[in-house]
Write a protein that holds these residues in place. Structure first.
Motif, short mmCIF file in Angstrom:
data_model
loop_
_atom_site.label_atom_id
_atom_site.label_comp_id
_atom_site.label_asym_id
_atom_site.label_seq_id
_atom_site.Cartn_x
_atom_site.Cartn_y
_atom_site.Cartn_z
N ASN A 178 0.96 -1.26 -0.11
CA ASN A 178 0.25 -0.09 -0.37
C ASN A 178 0.87 1.22 0.01
O ASN A 178 2.20 1.29 0.07
CB ASN A 178 -1.45 0.20 1.51
CG ASN A 178 -2.03 -1.16 1.11
OD1 ASN A 178 -2.83 -1.25 0.29
ND2 ASN A 178 -1.96 -2.03 1.83
N ASP A 179 0.31 2.50 -0.60
CA ASP A 179 0.74 3.06 0.11
C ASP A 179 1.94 3.71 1.50
O ASP A 179 0.82 3.44 2.35
CB ASP A 179 0.31 4.65 -0.11
CG ASP A 179 -0.25 5.09 -1.82
OD1 ASP A 179 0.48 4.61 -2.48
OD2 ASP A 179 -1.90 5.35 -2.22
N ILE A 180 2.58 4.69 1.25
CA ILE A 180 3.28 5.23 2.87
C ILE A 180 2.86 5.30 3.01
O ILE A 180 1.93 6.39 3.28
CB ILE A 180 4.53 6.25 2.36
CG1 ILE A 180 5.51 4.35 1.44
CG2 ILE A 180 5.08 6.60 3.39
CD1 ILE A 180 7.09 5.85 0.97
N THR A 181 2.16 5.09 4.33
CA THR A 181 1.78 5.86 5.81
C THR A 181 2.62 7.39 5.83
O THR A 181 3.63 7.55 5.33
CB THR A 181 1.20 5.53 6.88
OG1 THR A 181 2.83 5.25 7.09
CG2 THR A 181 1.45 3.70 6.67
N ARG A 182 0.71 7.79 6.50
CA ARG A 182 1.19 9.82 6.81
C ARG A 182 2.93 10.08 7.86
O ARG A 182 2.99 10.44 7.64
CB ARG A 182 -0.04 9.89 7.16
CG ARG A 182 0.12 11.53 7.95
CD ARG A 182 -1.39 11.69 8.57
NE ARG A 182 -1.33 11.05 9.50
CZ ARG A 182 -0.69 11.56 10.63
NH1 ARG A 182 0.57 12.47 10.92
NH2 ARG A 182 -1.03 11.04 12.13
N ASN A 183 2.82 8.86 8.85
CA ASN A 183 3.63 8.63 9.16
C ASN A 183 5.03 8.43 9.04
O ASN A 183 5.80 9.06 9.61
CB ASN A 183 3.00 8.16 11.64
CG ASN A 183 1.76 8.86 11.48
OD1 ASN A 183 2.20 10.18 11.79
ND2 ASN A 183 1.78 7.69 12.31
N GLY A 184 4.97 7.97 8.00
CA GLY A 184 6.01 6.99 7.15
C GLY A 184 6.84 8.32 5.65
O GLY A 184 7.80 8.38 6.27
N LYS A 185 5.55 9.04 5.94
CA LYS A 185 6.16 9.96 4.81
C LYS A 185 7.29 11.07 4.50
O LYS A 185 8.35 10.89 4.06
CB LYS A 185 4.83 10.74 3.85
CG LYS A 185 4.04 10.05 3.05
CD LYS A 185 2.92 10.84 3.02
CE LYS A 185 1.62 9.84 2.07
NZ LYS A 185 0.96 11.01 1.23
N ALA A 186 7.66 11.82 5.94
CA ALA A 186 8.41 12.38 6.40
C ALA A 186 9.60 11.84 7.10
O ALA A 186 10.87 12.67 6.36
CB ALA A 186 7.91 13.23 8.20
N VAL A 187 9.60 10.28 7.67
CA VAL A 187 11.32 9.82 7.81
C VAL A 187 11.65 9.71 6.32
O VAL A 187 13.08 9.39 6.09
CB VAL A 187 11.20 9.09 8.52
CG1 VAL A 187 10.14 8.03 7.92
CG2 VAL A 187 12.26 8.39 9.50
#
Length: 334
Positions: free
Chosen positions: A154-163
């Motif tokens: 699935n698409d990268i999670t919201r919490n994962g996008k910044a890192v």
């Protein structure tokens, strides 16, 4: 495409928390053998705790990462490498597209968990994406991975996008690792493991010698062990059973003694009921350690009370909650 399997490893399957609510129909739970390492892997990439991951046993797979990805590796140390360079466990990893993730032989533990931000896309059966090998459903076509399988995420999670974006800027040789990590939970560099347990309702069926041997002697995990259960070599436990027992419910960590006197510890792919004497139950707090043991490892048993087992589990869950909060704060700080 997201991930191509170049080599599958010894036994690599898709797992999640397990398939609950259907044991009354004879459907087993399955799920990750080491639930703590599984949850931590998902936390590190910003996933929900029940996201599907890869569980690799003893010898890990070789994977081609076909798009930029955020992943994490926890559990056993199977010496992971990206494009030939060793990479750390227990922290988020940015991996550039077309990079190759490989594993060597295990040096600590038995099973590692590979999580991908967004989670693996897998067949959901009865509320779970865990692979049930014997019934051939769930996971990836109900089986272990084989060469040339293609996995999707699935698409990268919201919490994962910044890192993900932060690490992408620091990429060298196809990957970048976060500067922080979480501590290993329970691993010990030793061959002898002590498992804490509670006596079961049939412990009294053992003869006196067997009762003493059970707590005083050492057992070895037999090579004929799998996700269903660990067969133990060592003292033969004689029982004073006359006639057949009624089959009753069993759970993860139940220890049964079949007629040959060699105990079996039931695990994630256990049956739903058992008719052999159930002499003890491994404390839930030690279940993750149990999932990291392998054939040839020595184990011994230590009796604790039900209250002690409950306190140990509460202590573990409190620790997990603190780690989860810390990871969330770290991910949100990018």
């Amino acid at each position: 495409m997201s991930i191509k399997v170049i080599r599958p490893g010894l036994l690599t399957t898709i797992q999640d928390l397990g398939r609950y609510g259907y044991q009354k129909f004879g459907v087993i739970v399955s799920g990750a053998m080491d639930i703590v390492s599984y949850k931590l892997a998902n936390m590190l990439v910003g996933n929900q705790e029940d996201a599907a991951v890869l569980e690799a046993t003893l010898i890990g797979p070789e994977l081609k990462i076909e798009r930029d990805m955020l992943l994490a590796i926890t559990g056993a140390n199977l010496n992971p490498k990206i494009n030939g360079e060793s990479v750390p466990l227990w922290k988020p990893l940015y991996v550039k597209k077309n990079s190759i993730l490989t594993f060597g032989a295990c040096t600590l533990g038995c099973r590692c968990y590979i999580s991908f931000s967004g989670g693996l896309i897998a067949e959901e059966v009865l509320g779970s994406r865990s692979t049930y090998l014997r019934a051939e459903f769930g996971g990836f076509q109900g089986r272990a991975l084989i060469k040339d399988d293609i996995l999707f995420t699935n698409d990268i999670t919201r919490n994962g996008k910044a890192v993900f974006q932060d690490l992408k800027k620091k990429e060298k040789a196809g990957y970048a690792a976060a500067s922080w990590h979480i501590p290993r939970f329970f691993f010990r560099k030793r061959n002898q493991h002590i498992l804490r347990l509670i006596k079961g309702q049939h412990f009294s069926m053992l003869d006196e010698k067997a009762k003493n041997d059970f707590f005083e002697k050492t057992f070895i995990i037999d090579s004929h062990s799998d996700r269903m259960g660990y067969r133990l070599s060592g003292p033969v436990l004689q029982t004073e059973v006359s006639g057949e027992l009624l089959s009753e419910a069993v759970t993860h960590g139940t220890i049964q003694v079949p007629r040959d006197g060699k105990p079996i510890i039931l695990l994630s792919d256990r049956q739903t009921t058992g008719g052999y004497p159930r002499i003890a139950h491994i404390a839930s707090a030690d279940a993750p350690l149990l999932g990291q043991l392998k054939p040839g490892d020595s184990i011994s048993f230590q009796e604790i009370t039900l209250m002690e087992a409950e306190h140990l589990l509460i202590e573990r869950e409190n620790w997990l909650g603190e780690v989860k909060t810390g990871i969330q704060l770290k991910l949100e700080s990018y």
